[in-house]
Design a protein around this motif. Sequence first.
Motif, PDB file in Angstrom:
ATOM      1  N   ALA A  31     -10.346 -12.152   2.915  1.00 53.01           N
ATOM      2  CA  ALA A  31     -10.197 -11.347   1.698  1.00 53.01           C
ATOM      3  C   ALA A  31      -9.379 -10.088   1.968  1.00 53.01           C
ATOM      4  O   ALA A  31      -8.490  -9.732   1.186  1.00 53.01           O
ATOM      5  N   ARG A  49      -9.449 -17.694  -4.861  1.00 54.43           N
ATOM      6  CA  ARG A  49      -9.458 -16.281  -5.252  1.00 54.43           C
ATOM      7  C   ARG A  49      -8.238 -15.987  -6.115  1.00 54.43           C
ATOM      8  O   ARG A  49      -7.281 -16.760  -6.116  1.00 54.43           O
ATOM      9  N   CYS A  95       5.702 -10.391   1.826  1.00 57.64           N
ATOM     10  CA  CYS A  95       5.383  -9.049   2.294  1.00 57.64           C
ATOM     11  C   CYS A  95       6.147  -8.819   3.599  1.00 57.64           C
ATOM     12  O   CYS A  95       6.096  -9.667   4.489  1.00 57.64           O
ATOM     13  N   LEU A 131       2.286 -13.556  -0.494  1.00 56.31           N
ATOM     14  CA  LEU A 131       1.221 -13.289  -1.453  1.00 56.31           C
ATOM     15  C   LEU A 131       1.430 -14.181  -2.662  1.00 56.31           C
ATOM     16  O   LEU A 131       2.497 -14.173  -3.273  1.00 56.31           O
ATOM     17  N   ALA A 149      -7.221  -9.473   4.346  1.00 54.53           N
ATOM     18  CA  ALA A 149      -5.808  -9.745   4.635  1.00 54.53           C
ATOM     19  C   ALA A 149      -5.018  -9.767   3.325  1.00 54.53           C
ATOM     20  O   ALA A 149      -3.868  -9.329   3.273  1.00 54.53           O
ATOM     21  N   VAL A 150      -5.653 -10.257   2.265  1.00 53.43           N
ATOM     22  CA  VAL A 150      -5.037 -10.237   0.931  1.00 53.43           C
ATOM     23  C   VAL A 150      -5.035  -8.812   0.379  1.00 53.43           C
ATOM     24  O   VAL A 150      -4.009  -8.291  -0.067  1.00 53.43           O
ATOM     25  N   ARG A 197       5.142 -13.498  -3.530  1.00 51.84           N
ATOM     26  CA  ARG A 197       5.865 -12.311  -3.044  1.00 51.84           C
ATOM     27  C   ARG A 197       5.778 -12.296  -1.524  1.00 51.84           C
ATOM     28  O   ARG A 197       4.691 -12.423  -0.951  1.00 51.84           O
ATOM     29  N   GLU A 237      -5.205  -5.959   1.744  1.00 47.65           N
ATOM     30  CA  GLU A 237      -4.302  -5.018   2.424  1.00 47.65           C
ATOM     31  C   GLU A 237      -2.928  -5.011   1.742  1.00 47.65           C
ATOM     32  O   GLU A 237      -2.354  -3.955   1.487  1.00 47.65           O
ATOM     33  N   GLN A 238      -2.418  -6.196   1.461  1.00 43.99           N
ATOM     34  CA  GLN A 238      -1.094  -6.287   0.825  1.00 43.99           C
ATOM     35  C   GLN A 238      -1.150  -5.788  -0.616  1.00 43.99           C
ATOM     36  O   GLN A 238      -0.257  -5.087  -1.089  1.00 43.99           O
ATOM     37  N   CYS A 260      -3.659 -16.071   5.726  1.00 39.86           N
ATOM     38  CA  CYS A 260      -3.380 -14.950   6.629  1.00 39.86           C
ATOM     39  C   CYS A 260      -4.702 -14.389   7.163  1.00 39.86           C
ATOM     40  O   CYS A 260      -5.671 -14.262   6.421  1.00 39.86           O
ATOM     41  N   ALA A 298      -3.267 -14.794   0.387  1.00 40.35           N
ATOM     42  CA  ALA A 298      -2.197 -14.459   1.336  1.00 40.35           C
ATOM     43  C   ALA A 298      -2.005 -15.667   2.247  1.00 40.35           C
ATOM     44  O   ALA A 298      -2.928 -16.044   2.984  1.00 40.35           O
TER      45      ALA A 298
END
Lengths: 335, 81
Positions: free
Chosen positions: A267, B51, B26, B32, A269-270, B24, A272-273, B68, B55
Amino acid sequence: MLLPASRGPVSAAVIDAARGGDATVPPHDGDDLHGADTQLALWVVYELSYRGFDDAADDAEWDLRLVAWRRGVETAIEAGLRRRTADDVAVAREASDDLVGQLRALVAHVDGPPLARFLQRSATRDQVLEFLTERSVYHLKESDPHAFVLPRVDGPAKVALAELLYDEYGGGRPERLHSLLYADALRSCGIDATYGAHVANASGPTLLSNNVMSLLGLQRRLHGASLGHLAAFETTSTDPCRRIAAGIERVGLPEAAAAYFHEHVEADAVHEQVVLTDICANAVDADPSLRDDVLFGAAVCLRVDADAGAALMDRWTSEAAVAAHDSADDLVRSA
Amino acid sequence: MTRRGGEDVPVDGSPARREPVRARLCPDGPLLLRGADEVVAADGTVHPVTRPVVAVCACGRSGRAPWCDGTHAYVKPRRTS
């Protein structure tokens, strides 16, 4: 939840006033600002704006004695944090022209204690349990402080913050609510998972690290700093969560406890971006005057969380020193 | 990747209107991805998206592939955009 037991004269007066008693609450006098007594009192005052206490007066949230006391303490804490982080913010501004680069530079600049590494490799089972208990002060109300910011931003930053919060709040599935996952983790280890259960025993630095989230989240003026706090929090989460999960598995605690941290590897890792670019950079694009407060909030998160981690490690180090001393005494006695 | 909504048709019979899938890149980080239903790994394994935004690993070193896990921060970037 019931009001906690006091931990000194400040929290005693605040808790009595919250209960509806006629205590006067003297203004903060500069002592013990970061100590457990003042920080517990502040935590209690903030909690009146979250879920409150069963035995507090219904309107205690806006009791003018408590509002006045809180204002004085908040002013002192904010002034101290601005002094403490001024150099951090300057380093970040020097490092890059764009906000994402500045936030990354800030995270790289501020060192924390090697808490996650210690939990991964060396901590005893009891130390891992103590860590989980101390962290429960936040994780049982996970994301709630930053949710106060949602009505204070607009446009793409608002959409992205809502998206991140939606994920934190289970993504439409009540059983995936992150605070509930943490409660499951605690229960699987035999730790009380009641909301607020461990506040009364938390260290001053842990309470401060929780209180700054409410301080930044509850004041509209500081909403940029709250976003910056969230950025630093999410940006420094993935690697520690992976290590903590490994530590939990190493000492043989149940899978549910590790599962919470595994979930946060993925979660965060997502997040953060999302928080760096979609939330913070968009918010600063929309209102460039927020930049320094975003950096301030990020530096606050890094500094106070480092303190909370260091306090926990110091406790373990001094316990180990006492144990070593005791065993040396035993050797002397038996010689 | 397949699009959210599949072949669903609204109850009033009008053509389905779906949000576009958005991706997108990063810098030095993951891809993303918003609005996707699934990510198909190189070996054909289908990973459902659970979700609102995911990522997808772009450095090839994640321990939780295809997602990720932050490992890119510790490896030399393979691309610059």
